[in-house]
Write an enzyme that holds these catalytic residues in place. Sequence first.
Site, mmCIF file in Angstrom:
data_model
loop_
_atom_site.group_PDB
_atom_site.id
_atom_site.type_symbol
_atom_site.label_atom_id
_atom_site.label_comp_id
_atom_site.label_asym_id
_atom_site.label_seq_id
_atom_site.Cartn_x
_atom_site.Cartn_y
_atom_site.Cartn_z
ATOM 1 N N ARG A 1 -53.939 80.449 57.787
ATOM 2 C CA ARG A 1 -53.064 81.626 57.907
ATOM 3 C C ARG A 1 -53.540 82.528 59.056
ATOM 4 O O ARG A 1 -54.263 82.073 59.932
ATOM 5 C CB ARG A 1 -53.024 82.362 56.551
ATOM 6 C CG ARG A 1 -52.481 81.462 55.426
ATOM 7 C CD ARG A 1 -52.441 82.183 54.094
ATOM 8 N NE ARG A 1 -51.511 83.299 54.113
ATOM 9 C CZ ARG A 1 -51.480 84.250 53.172
ATOM 10 N NH1 ARG A 1 -52.314 84.187 52.135
ATOM 11 N NH2 ARG A 1 -50.620 85.241 53.246
ATOM 12 N N GLU B 1 -66.099 82.860 44.652
ATOM 13 C CA GLU B 1 -64.946 83.429 45.370
ATOM 14 C C GLU B 1 -63.808 82.418 45.349
ATOM 15 O O GLU B 1 -64.029 81.246 45.660
ATOM 16 C CB GLU B 1 -65.370 83.712 46.819
ATOM 17 C CG GLU B 1 -64.234 84.157 47.725
ATOM 18 C CD GLU B 1 -64.666 84.316 49.193
ATOM 19 O OE1 GLU B 1 -65.871 84.213 49.501
ATOM 20 O OE2 GLU B 1 -63.772 84.521 50.020
ATOM 21 N N ARG C 1 -44.509 87.705 43.989
ATOM 22 C CA ARG C 1 -44.920 88.026 45.359
ATOM 23 C C ARG C 1 -44.930 86.757 46.217
ATOM 24 O O ARG C 1 -45.598 85.785 45.866
ATOM 25 C CB ARG C 1 -46.348 88.594 45.268
ATOM 26 C CG ARG C 1 -47.065 88.727 46.564
ATOM 27 C CD ARG C 1 -48.572 88.909 46.342
ATOM 28 N NE ARG C 1 -49.211 89.169 47.611
ATOM 29 C CZ ARG C 1 -50.515 89.090 47.819
ATOM 30 N NH1 ARG C 1 -51.329 88.779 46.832
ATOM 31 N NH2 ARG C 1 -51.014 89.332 49.008
ATOM 32 N N ALA D 1 -57.013 91.017 49.613
ATOM 33 C CA ALA D 1 -57.277 91.465 50.981
ATOM 34 C C ALA D 1 -58.643 92.149 51.137
ATOM 35 O O ALA D 1 -59.181 92.204 52.251
ATOM 36 C CB ALA D 1 -56.156 92.385 51.438
ATOM 37 N N PRO E 1 -56.226 93.369 44.722
ATOM 38 C CA PRO E 1 -54.951 94.009 45.016
ATOM 39 C C PRO E 1 -53.788 93.038 45.228
ATOM 40 O O PRO E 1 -53.948 91.983 45.846
ATOM 41 C CB PRO E 1 -55.221 94.800 46.308
ATOM 42 C CG PRO E 1 -56.450 94.199 46.886
ATOM 43 C CD PRO E 1 -57.254 93.700 45.720
ATOM 44 N N ASN E 2 -52.664 93.431 44.684
ATOM 45 C CA ASN E 2 -51.376 92.732 44.801
ATOM 46 C C ASN E 2 -51.285 91.450 43.968
ATOM 47 O O ASN E 2 -50.225 90.856 43.865
ATOM 48 C CB ASN E 2 -51.034 92.423 46.280
ATOM 49 C CG ASN E 2 -50.994 93.687 47.118
ATOM 50 O OD1 ASN E 2 -50.293 94.624 46.766
ATOM 51 N ND2 ASN E 2 -51.774 93.744 48.184
ATOM 52 N N ASP F 1 -71.903 94.208 48.556
ATOM 53 C CA ASP F 1 -73.102 94.822 47.955
ATOM 54 C C ASP F 1 -73.080 94.726 46.429
ATOM 55 O O ASP F 1 -74.119 94.507 45.806
ATOM 56 C CB ASP F 1 -73.222 96.295 48.383
ATOM 57 C CG ASP F 1 -73.648 96.448 49.836
ATOM 58 O OD1 ASP F 1 -74.066 95.447 50.449
ATOM 59 O OD2 ASP F 1 -73.547 97.582 50.362
ATOM 60 N N ASN G 1 -61.128 86.746 42.889
ATOM 61 C CA ASN G 1 -60.173 86.694 43.991
ATOM 62 C C ASN G 1 -59.986 88.147 44.412
ATOM 63 O O ASN G 1 -59.246 88.910 43.768
ATOM 64 C CB ASN G 1 -58.848 86.071 43.562
ATOM 65 C CG ASN G 1 -57.898 85.923 44.747
ATOM 66 O OD1 ASN G 1 -58.116 86.508 45.804
ATOM 67 N ND2 ASN G 1 -56.844 85.143 44.564
ATOM 68 N N TYR H 1 -47.740 81.897 47.173
ATOM 69 C CA TYR H 1 -48.566 82.058 45.969
ATOM 70 C C TYR H 1 -47.987 81.413 44.707
ATOM 71 O O TYR H 1 -48.593 81.485 43.644
ATOM 72 C CB TYR H 1 -48.810 83.554 45.714
ATOM 73 C CG TYR H 1 -49.556 84.230 46.853
ATOM 74 C CD1 TYR H 1 -50.893 83.921 47.111
ATOM 75 C CD2 TYR H 1 -48.925 85.155 47.682
ATOM 76 C CE1 TYR H 1 -51.580 84.516 48.164
ATOM 77 C CE2 TYR H 1 -49.603 85.767 48.734
ATOM 78 C CZ TYR H 1 -50.926 85.435 48.964
ATOM 79 O OH TYR H 1 -51.611 86.023 49.998
ATOM 80 N N ARG I 1 -57.494 86.692 58.166
ATOM 81 C CA ARG I 1 -57.887 86.175 56.834
ATOM 82 C C ARG I 1 -59.025 85.161 56.927
ATOM 83 O O ARG I 1 -59.486 84.638 55.919
ATOM 84 C CB ARG I 1 -56.694 85.504 56.135
ATOM 85 C CG ARG I 1 -55.563 86.468 55.830
ATOM 86 C CD ARG I 1 -54.464 85.802 55.023
ATOM 87 N NE ARG I 1 -53.216 86.496 55.206
ATOM 88 C CZ ARG I 1 -52.838 87.581 54.519
ATOM 89 N NH1 ARG I 1 -53.606 88.087 53.594
ATOM 90 N NH2 ARG I 1 -51.679 88.169 54.769
ATOM 91 N N HIS J 1 -59.521 81.656 46.375
ATOM 92 C CA HIS J 1 -58.256 82.035 47.003
ATOM 93 C C HIS J 1 -57.204 81.005 46.646
ATOM 94 O O HIS J 1 -57.490 79.800 46.626
ATOM 95 C CB HIS J 1 -58.399 82.145 48.520
ATOM 96 C CG HIS J 1 -59.380 83.198 48.914
ATOM 97 N ND1 HIS J 1 -59.101 84.533 48.818
ATOM 98 C CD2 HIS J 1 -60.670 83.106 49.315
ATOM 99 C CE1 HIS J 1 -60.169 85.229 49.168
ATOM 100 N NE2 HIS J 1 -61.144 84.390 49.468
ATOM 101 N N ILE J 2 -56.027 81.495 46.365
ATOM 102 C CA ILE J 2 -54.906 80.624 46.002
ATOM 103 C C ILE J 2 -54.418 79.868 47.241
ATOM 104 O O ILE J 2 -54.226 78.656 47.219
ATOM 105 C CB ILE J 2 -53.769 81.484 45.398
ATOM 106 C CG1 ILE J 2 -54.261 82.158 44.108
ATOM 107 C CG2 ILE J 2 -52.514 80.649 45.156
ATOM 108 C CD1 ILE J 2 -53.384 83.310 43.633
HETATM 109 C C1 DQA Z 1 -55.613 85.672 48.735
HETATM 110 C C2 DQA Z 1 -55.662 85.579 50.265
HETATM 111 C C3 DQA Z 1 -55.838 86.960 50.863
HETATM 112 O O1 DQA Z 1 -55.889 86.868 52.281
HETATM 113 C C4 DQA Z 1 -54.671 87.844 50.493
HETATM 114 O O2 DQA Z 1 -54.862 89.148 50.997
HETATM 115 C C5 DQA Z 1 -54.420 87.880 49.030
HETATM 116 C C6 DQA Z 1 -54.524 86.629 48.265
HETATM 117 C C7 DQA Z 1 -55.320 84.294 48.083
HETATM 118 O O3 DQA Z 1 -55.578 84.169 46.898
HETATM 119 O O4 DQA Z 1 -54.819 83.392 48.749
HETATM 120 O O5 DQA Z 1 -54.047 88.890 48.463
HETATM 121 O O6 DQA Z 1 -56.865 86.100 48.267
#
Ligand code: DQA
Length: 138
Positions: A105, A96, A18, A75, A10-11, A85, A72, A23, A109, A98-99
């Site tokens: 943070r 996994e 954003r 949230a 998401p997002n 699962d 990624n 990011y 998170r 994360h940017i």
């Molecule tokens: C994220 C970190 C998450 O906490 C956040 O909700 C995101 C982006 C990152 O790539 O840094 O949407 O996964």
Amino acid sequence: MKKIQIINGPNLNLLGKREPTVYGSVSFESYLDTLRAQYPQCAISYFQSNHEGGLIDKIHEVGFDHDGIILNAGAYTHTSIALHDAIKSVKTPVVEVHISNVHARESFRHLSMISSVCKGVIIGFGLDSYRLAIESFL
Ligand code: DQA
């Protein structure tokens, strides 16, 4: 040819627009062109969804015939037992990513529901986190 699936949650469709201070200002689509050019030996597919079920369906779809999944989960990383699962249910290893450095943070998170079922975790290197994840599959 290695088959690698990138899945963004998401997002992350808004990358480039954003919160650019967190990011960056590059869209994922343009970064993807760079990544594909850098790794001609990989077939890199890309999927993004703002919906938890969409992410789970994609993991099920590719999780038995791909060489790697780069996830990624945005949230949902911090909340989703269903994603935990799903990752556990498939054969393809999941990395996994994360940017941002989530540990620098907000405390909400700091917890990941998915790290324990992933092959590894790459955090905080900006978009380069995805390239490092590809390297881990080579
Ligand atoms: C994220 C970190 C998450 O906490 C956040 O909700 C995101 C982006 C990152 O790539 O840094 O949407 O996964």
